[in-house]
Design an enzyme around this catalytic site. Sequence first.
Site, PDB file in Angstrom:
ATOM      1  N   GLU A 226       1.032  -1.092   0.026  1.00 46.03           N
ATOM      2  CA  GLU A 226      -0.125  -0.099  -0.113  1.00 46.03           C
ATOM      3  C   GLU A 226       0.899   1.357   0.172  1.00 46.03           C
ATOM      4  O   GLU A 226       1.347   1.590   1.177  1.00 46.03           O
ATOM      5  CB  GLU A 226      -1.037   0.030   1.292  1.00 46.03           C
ATOM      6  CG  GLU A 226      -1.805  -1.109   1.343  1.00 46.03           C
ATOM      7  CD  GLU A 226      -2.724  -1.159   0.484  1.00 46.03           C
ATOM      8  OE1 GLU A 226      -3.250  -0.115  -0.095  1.00 46.03           O
ATOM      9  OE2 GLU A 226      -3.849  -2.191   0.683  1.00 46.03           O
ATOM     10  N   CYS A 260      -1.665   9.583   2.349  1.00 40.49           N
ATOM     11  CA  CYS A 260      -1.450   8.858   1.191  1.00 40.49           C
ATOM     12  C   CYS A 260      -2.418   9.304  -0.070  1.00 40.49           C
ATOM     13  O   CYS A 260      -2.063   9.273  -1.393  1.00 40.49           O
ATOM     14  CB  CYS A 260      -1.541   7.266   1.019  1.00 40.49           C
ATOM     15  SG  CYS A 260      -2.997   6.685   1.882  1.00 40.49           S
TER      16      CYS A 260
HETATM   17  P1  NAD Z   1       8.232   4.930   4.662  1.00 40.29           P
HETATM   18  O1  NAD Z   1       8.288   4.306   3.632  1.00 40.29           O
HETATM   19  O2  NAD Z   1       9.429   5.890   4.997  1.00 40.29           O
HETATM   20  O3  NAD Z   1       8.307   3.944   6.039  1.00 40.29           O
HETATM   21  C1  NAD Z   1       7.305   2.894   6.045  1.00 40.29           C
HETATM   22  C2  NAD Z   1       7.706   1.999   7.144  1.00 40.29           C
HETATM   23  O4  NAD Z   1       8.793   1.224   6.645  1.00 40.29           O
HETATM   24  C3  NAD Z   1       8.448   2.370   8.391  1.00 40.29           C
HETATM   25  O5  NAD Z   1       7.887   1.635   9.649  1.00 40.29           O
HETATM   26  C4  NAD Z   1       9.944   2.401   8.284  1.00 40.29           C
HETATM   27  O6  NAD Z   1      10.580   2.352   9.417  1.00 40.29           O
HETATM   28  C5  NAD Z   1       9.878   1.048   7.518  1.00 40.29           C
HETATM   29  N1  NAD Z   1      10.912   1.049   6.559  1.00 40.29           N
HETATM   30  C6  NAD Z   1      12.040   1.671   6.213  1.00 40.29           C
HETATM   31  N2  NAD Z   1      12.849   1.327   5.579  1.00 40.29           N
HETATM   32  C7  NAD Z   1      12.433  -0.085   5.372  1.00 40.29           C
HETATM   33  C8  NAD Z   1      13.339  -1.232   4.580  1.00 40.29           C
HETATM   34  N3  NAD Z   1      14.343  -0.822   3.990  1.00 40.29           N
HETATM   35  N4  NAD Z   1      12.710  -2.373   4.999  1.00 40.29           N
HETATM   36  C9  NAD Z   1      11.614  -2.648   5.635  1.00 40.29           C
HETATM   37  N5  NAD Z   1      10.925  -1.406   6.408  1.00 40.29           N
HETATM   38  C10 NAD Z   1      11.545  -0.380   6.174  1.00 40.29           C
HETATM   39  O7  NAD Z   1       7.159   5.886   4.931  1.00 40.29           O
HETATM   40  P2  NAD Z   1       6.633   7.016   5.908  1.00 40.29           P
HETATM   41  O8  NAD Z   1       7.223   8.180   5.910  1.00 40.29           O
HETATM   42  O9  NAD Z   1       6.422   6.407   7.425  1.00 40.29           O
HETATM   43  O10 NAD Z   1       4.942   7.048   5.397  1.00 40.29           O
HETATM   44  C11 NAD Z   1       4.612   7.925   4.459  1.00 40.29           C
HETATM   45  C12 NAD Z   1       4.386   7.102   3.178  1.00 40.29           C
HETATM   46  O11 NAD Z   1       3.321   6.282   3.160  1.00 40.29           O
HETATM   47  C13 NAD Z   1       3.773   7.941   1.884  1.00 40.29           C
HETATM   48  O12 NAD Z   1       4.477   7.930   0.754  1.00 40.29           O
HETATM   49  C14 NAD Z   1       2.242   7.823   1.852  1.00 40.29           C
HETATM   50  O13 NAD Z   1       1.791   8.046   0.772  1.00 40.29           O
HETATM   51  C15 NAD Z   1       2.326   6.199   2.194  1.00 40.29           C
HETATM   52  N6  NAD Z   1       1.117   5.764   3.018  1.00 40.29           N
HETATM   53  C16 NAD Z   1       0.343   4.804   2.132  1.00 40.29           C
HETATM   54  C17 NAD Z   1      -1.057   4.455   2.307  1.00 40.29           C
HETATM   55  C18 NAD Z   1      -1.691   3.591   1.642  1.00 40.29           C
HETATM   56  O14 NAD Z   1      -2.839   3.163   2.064  1.00 40.29           O
HETATM   57  N7  NAD Z   1      -1.576   3.441   0.354  1.00 40.29           N
HETATM   58  C19 NAD Z   1      -1.155   4.795   3.753  1.00 40.29           C
HETATM   59  C20 NAD Z   1      -0.387   5.924   4.464  1.00 40.29           C
HETATM   60  C21 NAD Z   1       0.648   6.182   4.034  1.00 40.29           C
END
Ligand code: NAD
Length: 466
Positions: A226, A260
Amino acid sequence: MAVAAPEQLERTDPDELSRLVADARRAQLAWRDVSAGDRARVLRAAARVLRARAGEIVATIVAETGKPRTEAIAHDLFAAVDHARWLAANVPRLLRDERIRFPQLHLRLKRAWQVYEPIGVVGVISPWNVPLGIPFTSVATAVCTGNGVVLKPSELTPASGEWIRRVLEEAGAPAGLVQIAHGEGPVGEALVGDPGIGKVFFTGSVRVGRLVAAAAGARGCPVVLELGGRDPLLVFADADLERAVEGALYASFLNAGQACVSAERIYVERPVHDEFAGRLRLRAAELEIGPPIAPARVEPWQPTVLTHALPDEEIFGPVVTVEPFEDEDDAVRLANGTRFGLAASVWTRDAAKARRVARQIEAGTVWVNDFGYTFTTGQAAWGGVKASGFGRTSGRHGLYECVNVKFVDADAGRLRPPWWFPYDEVTERGLQATLDVIYGEGLERARAAWRHRRELAHVVRRALNR
Ligand code: NAD
């Protein structure tokens, strides 16, 4: 805009992760045999616990994210409670063994079922911006389908993540079934790489989502992604302009644009473009966004309305562009002119046009004269297309992401399949004729049966083992 966590929860050592997975697995081996009805009771109780503890939970979310209380209630809590209630009401029905029937002549005596089995232990990795609503949805769906879970909440919102385990355990889920791993990317990486994790549900940015998919793919582990969006909002000249302006204001600037599904590109039919853009700019100027409580002085952000296109990257901030379109085809072309495909909205009084346009937009969700509400409902499938991800959370499609579908045959052993060894020429001709007898149309069937009656009789004798 996430602010520092009020309490420091201990980071999980990536080397420790396999112990959490093993603990979740131990609890899951007993939990998978609990009936769907009893699991549903836990989910119903979880909805009660969420409501009873709403004040404390909202305080945690606000402290960790800096989002307004209204949004913590309307997005996080509504999503969690609604999903818990929907799952409780629907899981026993949706997970019931499904009898599969074979009307094909040669398979008429078959008895078979499709059964839904838990995957085992799943990994959930979640972002900071909806720190209860998003992970709760995935964790609750996994738990009520009989799985154990290791959740890695965002490192910015660890205490909100802790509430998920606490709520489910207070509701009667066995201790150990839901484990929480705290920390940054390397902890997420260790989770995705752990051989005890049967599937990964990742919500976050496109960049990290692709890393997760690649790492999971390298060991053959399925993922649901997502990811981010760059959602269009289309305003037609016949729209209720007042509602469209207010809807666009909310869609663009909720959570300071860090959603998002934020509307990032607004397209307005040319005759009302200038009026719409002017009204939106006025309303945006009145809006002040910034954390309701801040550990240090934080400058409020000014919502920004631009009238030129930006590169095709997720903005994830309080910035929106407004541009004109000429007609329906132009609107659809502009809406789809992106590599993302999370959601979109269409604003018009013409229901037929709305349906037409909605069908043509490349996105996981399209709202008409509204925005965003389905994110908080249990029954509506949630997810994206194109770069915004694949797989679904929520709804029955989200539920089925958490199970392995197993086909179980229960043959009484009375007929011997005539295609088993040994092969001979008469059987071969008989089988070919059987194709026409079973699948032929109209008179073809009778003709084939008469013309090849000898070979067919041979095939039947073989089936009866004579
Ligand atoms: P992010 O991608 O920076 O982090 C998301 C999660 O991934 C965190 O828990 C982080 O610690 C973890 N992570 C980071 N590097 C990783 C790796 N190499 N392997 C595994 N996990 C890892 O996102 P964010 O800044 O926390 O959230 C914002 C983003 O999320 C935006 O792009 C937003 O659009 C998206 N989002 C999507 C939805 C949806 O339903 N499609 C909902 C909410 C947010």
